[in-house]
Design a protein around this motif. Structure first.
Motif, PDB file in Angstrom:
ATOM      1  N   GLN A   1       0.834  -1.187   0.000  1.00 60.22           N
ATOM      2  CA  GLN A   1       0.000   0.000   0.000  1.00 60.22           C
ATOM      3  C   GLN A   1       0.876   1.246   0.000  1.00 60.22           C
ATOM      4  OE1 GLN A   1      -2.920  -0.165   3.127  1.00 60.22           O
ATOM      5  NE2 GLN A   1      -4.134  -1.693   2.059  1.00 60.22           N
ATOM      6  N   GLY A   2       0.296   2.351  -0.475  1.00 58.40           N
ATOM      7  CA  GLY A   2       1.039   3.599  -0.549  1.00 58.40           C
ATOM      8  C   GLY A   2       0.248   4.759   0.028  1.00 58.40           C
ATOM      9  N   TYR A   3       0.743   5.952  -0.197  1.00 58.10           N
ATOM     10  CA  TYR A   3       0.090   7.169   0.291  1.00 58.10           C
ATOM     11  C   TYR A   3      -0.873   7.703  -0.774  1.00 58.10           C
ATOM     12  CZ  TYR A   3       3.336   7.340   4.206  1.00 58.10           C
ATOM     13  OH  TYR A   3       4.026   7.052   5.351  1.00 58.10           O
TER      14      TYR A   3
ATOM     15  N   TYR B   1       5.113  11.045   9.320  1.00 58.04           N
ATOM     16  CA  TYR B   1       5.173  10.105   8.211  1.00 58.04           C
ATOM     17  C   TYR B   1       6.595   9.960   7.673  1.00 58.04           C
ATOM     18  CZ  TYR B   1       0.062   9.952   7.786  1.00 58.04           C
ATOM     19  OH  TYR B   1      -1.270   9.763   8.002  1.00 58.04           O
ATOM     20  N   THR B   2       6.950   8.738   7.273  1.00 54.11           N
ATOM     21  CA  THR B   2       8.220   8.505   6.580  1.00 54.11           C
ATOM     22  C   THR B   2       8.232   9.218   5.237  1.00 54.11           C
ATOM     23  OG1 THR B   2       8.331   6.334   7.644  1.00 54.11           O
ATOM     24  CG2 THR B   2       9.802   6.701   5.779  1.00 54.11           C
TER      25      THR B   2
ATOM     26  N   LEU C   1       7.447  12.204   4.571  1.00 49.75           N
ATOM     27  CA  LEU C   1       7.988  13.558   4.681  1.00 49.75           C
ATOM     28  C   LEU C   1       9.503  13.553   4.518  1.00 49.75           C
ATOM     29  CD1 LEU C   1       7.415  16.530   5.192  1.00 49.75           C
ATOM     30  CD2 LEU C   1       7.598  16.081   7.653  1.00 49.75           C
ATOM     31  N   LYS C   2      10.156  12.583   5.127  1.00 52.87           N
ATOM     32  CA  LYS C   2      11.610  12.474   4.980  1.00 52.87           C
ATOM     33  C   LYS C   2      11.987  12.174   3.543  1.00 52.87           C
ATOM     34  CE  LYS C   2      15.586   9.937   6.829  1.00 52.87           C
ATOM     35  NZ  LYS C   2      16.013   8.859   7.763  1.00 52.87           N
ATOM     36  N   PHE C   3      11.191  11.323   2.889  1.00 54.24           N
ATOM     37  CA  PHE C   3      11.445  11.013   1.480  1.00 54.24           C
ATOM     38  C   PHE C   3      11.307  12.252   0.611  1.00 54.24           C
ATOM     39  CE2 PHE C   3       9.165  10.073  -2.513  1.00 54.24           C
ATOM     40  CZ  PHE C   3      10.202   9.459  -3.212  1.00 54.24           C
ATOM     41  N   LEU C   4      10.248  13.040   0.834  1.00 54.53           N
ATOM     42  CA  LEU C   4      10.028  14.231   0.016  1.00 54.53           C
ATOM     43  C   LEU C   4      11.121  15.265   0.205  1.00 54.53           C
ATOM     44  CD1 LEU C   4       6.169  14.716   0.523  1.00 54.53           C
ATOM     45  CD2 LEU C   4       7.335  13.722  -1.462  1.00 54.53           C
ATOM     46  N   GLN C   5      11.674  15.352   1.393  1.00 57.05           N
ATOM     47  CA  GLN C   5      12.692  16.361   1.675  1.00 57.05           C
ATOM     48  C   GLN C   5      14.072  15.958   1.162  1.00 57.05           C
ATOM     49  OE1 GLN C   5      12.300  16.699   5.913  1.00 57.05           O
ATOM     50  NE2 GLN C   5      10.619  18.204   5.799  1.00 57.05           N
ATOM     51  N   ASN C   6      14.280  14.670   0.866  1.00 60.31           N
ATOM     52  CA  ASN C   6      15.610  14.203   0.454  1.00 60.31           C
ATOM     53  C   ASN C   6      15.682  13.697  -0.977  1.00 60.31           C
ATOM     54  OD1 ASN C   6      16.801  14.615   3.049  1.00 60.31           O
ATOM     55  ND2 ASN C   6      15.806  12.745   3.758  1.00 60.31           N
ATOM     56  N   THR C   7      14.531  13.457  -1.617  1.00 57.83           N
ATOM     57  CA  THR C   7      14.557  12.870  -2.953  1.00 57.83           C
ATOM     58  C   THR C   7      14.920  13.904  -4.008  1.00 57.83           C
ATOM     59  OG1 THR C   7      13.284  11.569  -4.540  1.00 57.83           O
ATOM     60  CG2 THR C   7      12.119  13.319  -3.388  1.00 57.83           C
ATOM     61  N   SER C   8      15.380  13.399  -5.141  1.00 54.33           N
ATOM     62  CA  SER C   8      15.672  14.261  -6.291  1.00 54.33           C
ATOM     63  C   SER C   8      14.736  13.947  -7.450  1.00 54.33           C
ATOM     64  CB  SER C   8      17.127  14.064  -6.743  1.00 54.33           C
ATOM     65  OG  SER C   8      17.367  12.700  -7.090  1.00 54.33           O
ATOM     66  N   LEU C   9      13.715  13.128  -7.201  1.00 57.08           N
ATOM     67  CA  LEU C   9      12.806  12.724  -8.259  1.00 57.08           C
ATOM     68  C   LEU C   9      11.665  13.725  -8.377  1.00 57.08           C
ATOM     69  CD1 LEU C   9      12.526   8.908  -7.417  1.00 57.08           C
ATOM     70  CD2 LEU C   9      13.936   9.967  -9.187  1.00 57.08           C
ATOM     71  N   PRO C  10      11.405  14.192  -9.593  1.00 55.38           N
ATOM     72  CA  PRO C  10      10.222  15.040  -9.780  1.00 55.38           C
ATOM     73  C   PRO C  10       8.998  14.124  -9.809  1.00 55.38           C
ATOM     74  CG  PRO C  10      11.357  14.723 -11.866  1.00 55.38           C
ATOM     75  CD  PRO C  10      12.188  14.041 -10.816  1.00 55.38           C
TER      76      PRO C  10
ATOM     77  N   SER D   1      -6.182  10.393  -5.777  1.00 51.40           N
ATOM     78  CA  SER D   1      -5.109   9.864  -6.616  1.00 51.40           C
ATOM     79  C   SER D   1      -4.939   8.379  -6.363  1.00 51.40           C
ATOM     80  CB  SER D   1      -3.785  10.579  -6.314  1.00 51.40           C
ATOM     81  OG  SER D   1      -3.292  10.185  -5.033  1.00 51.40           O
ATOM     82  N   ALA D   2      -4.208   7.741  -7.256  1.00 51.19           N
ATOM     83  CA  ALA D   2      -3.780   6.365  -7.030  1.00 51.19           C
ATOM     84  C   ALA D   2      -2.651   6.378  -5.989  1.00 51.19           C
ATOM     85  CB  ALA D   2      -3.294   5.751  -8.343  1.00 51.19           C
ATOM     86  N   PRO D   3      -2.399   5.257  -5.305  1.00 51.10           N
ATOM     87  CA  PRO D   3      -1.342   5.245  -4.282  1.00 51.10           C
ATOM     88  C   PRO D   3       0.045   5.447  -4.887  1.00 51.10           C
ATOM     89  CG  PRO D   3      -2.165   3.037  -4.686  1.00 51.10           C
ATOM     90  CD  PRO D   3      -3.080   3.964  -5.410  1.00 51.10           C
ATOM     91  N   PHE D   4       0.903   6.153  -4.182  1.00 51.74           N
ATOM     92  CA  PHE D   4       2.292   6.350  -4.586  1.00 51.74           C
ATOM     93  C   PHE D   4       3.178   6.183  -3.353  1.00 51.74           C
ATOM     94  CE2 PHE D   4       0.594  10.457  -3.423  1.00 51.74           C
ATOM     95  CZ  PHE D   4       1.594  11.053  -2.676  1.00 51.74           C
ATOM     96  N   PHE D   5       4.494   6.104  -3.583  1.00 57.48           N
ATOM     97  CA  PHE D   5       5.460   5.821  -2.510  1.00 57.48           C
ATOM     98  C   PHE D   5       5.005   4.576  -1.735  1.00 57.48           C
ATOM     99  CE2 PHE D   5       7.554   6.852   1.682  1.00 57.48           C
ATOM    100  CZ  PHE D   5       8.834   6.581   1.247  1.00 57.48           C
ATOM    101  N   LYS D   6       4.869   3.465  -2.475  1.00 56.17           N
ATOM    102  CA  LYS D   6       4.313   2.244  -1.901  1.00 56.17           C
ATOM    103  C   LYS D   6       5.296   1.569  -0.957  1.00 56.17           C
ATOM    104  CE  LYS D   6       1.154   1.205  -5.691  1.00 56.17           C
ATOM    105  NZ  LYS D   6       0.728   0.189  -6.679  1.00 56.17           N
TER     106      LYS D   6
END
Length: 841
Positions: free
Chosen positions: A497-499, A654-655, A657-666, A722-727
């Motif tokens: 499952q994702g967000y 949430y984990t 938030l850490k992913f969004l602050q460190n990722t380089s993926l648009p 939306s559909a789930p993302f960051f599964k």
């Protein structure tokens, strides 16, 4: 007296001259052995050998491991010069034995091979007549598989050794077990002594930690003894354990030393019958002349002897011995010896034995190809399992935290032991299936703790409870996280499952002022596609107009020549050409068609273009019109970033938030940057705050997978935009090194294969809540889906009415003008008449 002596010598010489001399070749690829010579001496001394035959043995010892091709070629040439009638191949039984197939191709046939087991495919070499004294690898594997089934083993650990032909037995057994429900782990026994020590120590230790109790060794006697030695060191030779030893070299097994341990050891040997050549010495005797290799070598000699006896009266014995050897059948030292059409040994039986307290193998049954495994009635099948060997009878201590739909608790408070009747949800149902399959029981204490984090070197929450041994696992529906793997192990994933982007549910009632989705009927095509269609329409219109104006066979030119009426010449003027092109586009056609070939080519091409375009538009239109239950502006993270008017945020714990602050993926990088810049409004202190703000409108809350259930049962004015993302994976957590991991994983995979996991997900994770009752007919298109089309229709009617008014007004104006112009003309004519009359007068 001298005369009598001379006659006796003459007759003896004559008899020797009349006797047939047969040469039997013995090719020895292993260590030097006198087994075959001893066998032939025994046969000659028995007096049963035909006096008309003289049997001589030509033996050659070749080091098959020698890579010197010249010396091997010379040895083979020397052996072939002897003109032997048959060959007995004493193959290599040791480690690092090379492939002898290249030697087999050069040996005189038939070839009776004495060596380790090989598969049936080994004998399918073209034009090579090979007979095997040892049962084939296929037969050995079949025997092992049927024995495992008879003992009702559901899991086991397999040790195998590549040398001595046992690798073929292992491969055949794996092929058979791939069609069964037996779970197995495999460990190779290396040839290198150092690697062997490390491998056996590591694997036996892990097997003991997993509480495995059933083992199978597919190896020669030497490697088997080594595995048992290491098992004894790990205290794995006691009544709790059951070992099956594959090798038929019973005299080489050192199981006598384990007679007082109580361990159950099952072993095999070729079943023999009491004959002059089949007697074995006592099992505990260490006389190496009674090894399996010696017994089979003896039987190879007996096979040659029996074949020659069948041909004693024939003249061409050497030519017929290849077919005669297939007809032999006798009880030898290794049991019944006979050969099938493929050269494999047939009609033999293998005795199944178990180690007794006196250190002797006791008969418990036998195996043959026709009947399979037959055990004596008194045999104790301790392998029968109604439960898992590790989890069977165990009671699991479980901590649970309520989280819909994973764990739903009614009538139980935090800190209490909750009975099964008070629990509902995905995880309790899953535990019931595991309990039934593995035979354990479980009790659950309810808690309010979360999974917890590491604080000052110590894990808190549910993770800390698992580390301290306060629980065996947790029912929470928590996602797997890499930072916890240093102290936890996760089971096979039970869900993915994702967000989600959570937004306010749009009102399904008609609202003309709501512009969202107003022009959704244009959504199947991109704006550039619509622009290209418009450009195509204009190009075709101009083309038809130009062709009509210039082509001599078109309406305008035909009207100029008087072929058609002048009114027909206007059929494809600029306005009529545009009307024809538009009519074709919307499927209505035109009133008139082009007459010239050029015009028809352009019109036909336009029709084909319209056919493809309309089909593509129609195929996608229903999907776009059926999205009335969504906020059209936000459907993906990309659209959320692009829509600068819609603020959004997520929970600070949430984990994600850490992913969004460190990722380089648009677009996740842009989302993280936005939340950092608007941390006061985007990073929320609680999840309920995010749901509340989303329900008020104009805010998107990025929530965890659990809210798919919450929105369907509590927050009816919210929906998943939306559909789930960051599964992430949902799994059961266990303390690192837990022995329960492997049986739980095995059972979970079985549940997945049987479709039970899909049923649980459908029942709990995809269940429709009370908030979704009114959306059960989401496939029905409502008025909101068509409001844009109806507005276009209304605008068209209005425009038509306005244009109609202008046309009516223009028509009246023209009539007035004509009327005025007509009166003026009449007055002018009357004045002209009067003037002419006056002139005439």
């Amino acid at each position: 007296m001298g005369v009598v002596l001379r006659c006796f010598v003459f007759l003896s010489a004559l008899g020797c001259a009349m006797a047939v001399n047969l040469k039997i070749g013995v090719m020895n690829l292993g260590h030097t052995s006198s087994d075959f010579d001893q066998a032939m001496s025994t046969i000659r001394e028995s007096g049963a050998f035909p006096k008309s035959l003289q049997l001589s043995v030509v033996e050659k010892i070749i080091d098959a491991a020698d890579n010197n091709l010249t010396s091997l070629t010379a040895d083979m040439a020397e052996f072939l010069d002897e003109d032997v009638c048959a060959t007995v191949l004493l193959d290599c039984w040791d480690d690092h034995c090379p492939d002898s197939s290249f030697i087999l191709r050069a040996l005189p046939q038939p070839i009776i091979r004495v060596g380790p087991p090989v598969s049936k495919d080994h004998n399918k070499q073209p034009d090579i007549n090979i007979l095997e004294i040892h049962p084939s690898a296929n037969q050995m594997a079949k025997m092992l598989h049927q024995t495992i089934q008879t003992f009702n083993w559901r899991s086991l650990t397999v040790f195998f050794h590549k040398s001595g032909g046992y690798h073929g037995v292992f491969e055949q057994l794996m092929s058979l077990m791939s069609y069964s429900n037996v779970y197995y782990r495999v460990a190779e026994i290396p040839n290198d002594p150092t690697a062997r020590h490390v491998q056996l120590e590591s694997f036996l230790k892990s097997s003991k930690n997993r509480k495995e109790k059933r083992f199978l060794i597919i190896a020669d006697a030497y490697a088997t003894n080594e595995v048992l030695h290491y098992a004894l060191h790990h205290l794995m030779l006691d009544p709790r354990y059951h070992w099956i030893l594959t090798t038929l070299e019973e005299n080489g097994l050192q199981v006598y030393h384990h007679r007082n341990t109580g361990v159950r050891i099952t072993l095999f040997r070729l079943r023999t019958h009491e004959t002059a050549y089949s007697k074995f010495v006592n099992f505990s005797n260490e006389n190496q002349t009674n090894t399996l290799q010696a017994a089979m070598t003896f039987d190879a000699a007996l096979a040659v002897w029996h074949a020659t006896r069948l041909l004693a009266e024939e003249e061409d014995i050497c030519d017929q011995i290849g077919s005669a050897v297939y007809k032999v059948g006798f009880n030898g030292r290794s049991g019944m010896v006979a050969f099938g059409q493929q050269g494999t040994r047939v009609k033999f039986s293998i005795e199944i034995m178990e180690l007794s307290f006196e250190g002797r193998p006791e008969h418990i049954g036998e195996w043959n190809e026709r009947e399979g495994v037959t055990l004596e009635k008194w045999t104790k099948l301790t392998g029968i399992q109604s439960t898992d060997p590790i989890l069977g009878g165990a009671e699991l201590k479980i901590l649970g935290r309520e989280k819909n739909p994973w764990l739903i608790v009614k009538g139980c408070k935090s800190g209490e032991v909750c009975s099964r009747k008070k629990l509902k949800g995905f995880l309790p149902d899953l535990m019931d299936h595991l309990k039934k399959r593995l035979g354990f029981t479980w009790v659950m204490n309810l808690t309010k703790d979360s999974m917890g984090e590491k604080v000052k070197g110590e894990w808190k929450g549910l993770t800390g409870a698992l580390v301290r041994g306060e629980a065996d696992t947790v029912l929470y529906g928590a996602t797997t996280r890499s930072r916890r793997t240093e102290v936890l192990e996760y089971s096979f994933p039970i869900a993915h499952q994702g967000y989600y982007i959570i937004i306010q549910r749009p009102d399904s009632s008609l609202n003309i002022m709501d512009l969202a989705g107003l022009f959704e009927f244009l959504a199947p095509f991109d704006i550039w596609v619509w622009a290209a269609i418009g450009a195509g329409l204009l190009a075709v219109t101009v083309s038809l107009f130009v062709i009509n104006w210039l082509n001599p066979f078109e309406w305008h030119q035909l009207a100029q020549r008087g072929v058609v009426d002048k009114e027909e010449g206007n059929h494809f003027n600029l306005v009529q050409s545009a009307w024809f092109t538009y009519g074709c586009l919307v499927g209505q056609g035109g009133e008139n068609l082009p007459k010239s070939t050029a015009g028809r080519v352009v019109a036909g091409t336009w029709w084909f273009f319209v056919l493809v375009t309309v089909a593509s538009y129609t195929a996608n239109l229903a999907a776009f019109l059926g999205r009335a239950n969504r906020v059209y502006a936000v459907q993906t993270p990309e659209q959320l970033v692009a829509d600068r008017l819609m603020p959004y945020g997520t929970y600070e714990g949430y984990t994600l938030l850490k992913f969004l602050q460190n990722t380089s993926l648009p677009p996740f990088r842009a989302m993280g940057k936005y939340m950092q810049e608007h941390s006061d409004t985007s990073i929320l202190k609680s999840k309920d705050e995010g749901l509340r703000r989303a329900s008020e409108g104009n805010f998107a809350f990025i929530g965890e997978p659990n809210y798919g259930y919450v929105l369907q049962n509590k927050w009816c004015n919210l929906t998943l935009g939306s559909a789930p993302f960051f599964k992430s994976m949902i799994a059961l957590p266990f303390p690192a090194g837990s022995p329960f991991i492997e049986p739980i994983n095995r059972a979970l995979m079985e549940l997945q294969d049987e479709g039970i996991m899909d049923n649980l997900r459908s029942k709990w994770l995809e269940k429709t809540g009370k908030c979704m009752e009114h959306t059960k007919s989401d496939g029905v298109l409502r008025i909101n889906n068509f409001k844009g089309v109806f507005i276009v229709l209304l605008l068209g009617i209005t425009a038509g009415a306005i244009v109609g008014l202008f046309e009516c007004f223009g028509h009246q104006c023209r009539k007035c003008i004509k009327k005025v112009c007509g009166e003026d003309s009449k007055n002018s004519e009357e004045n002209g008449t009067e003037l002419r009359m006056e002139t005439d007068i």
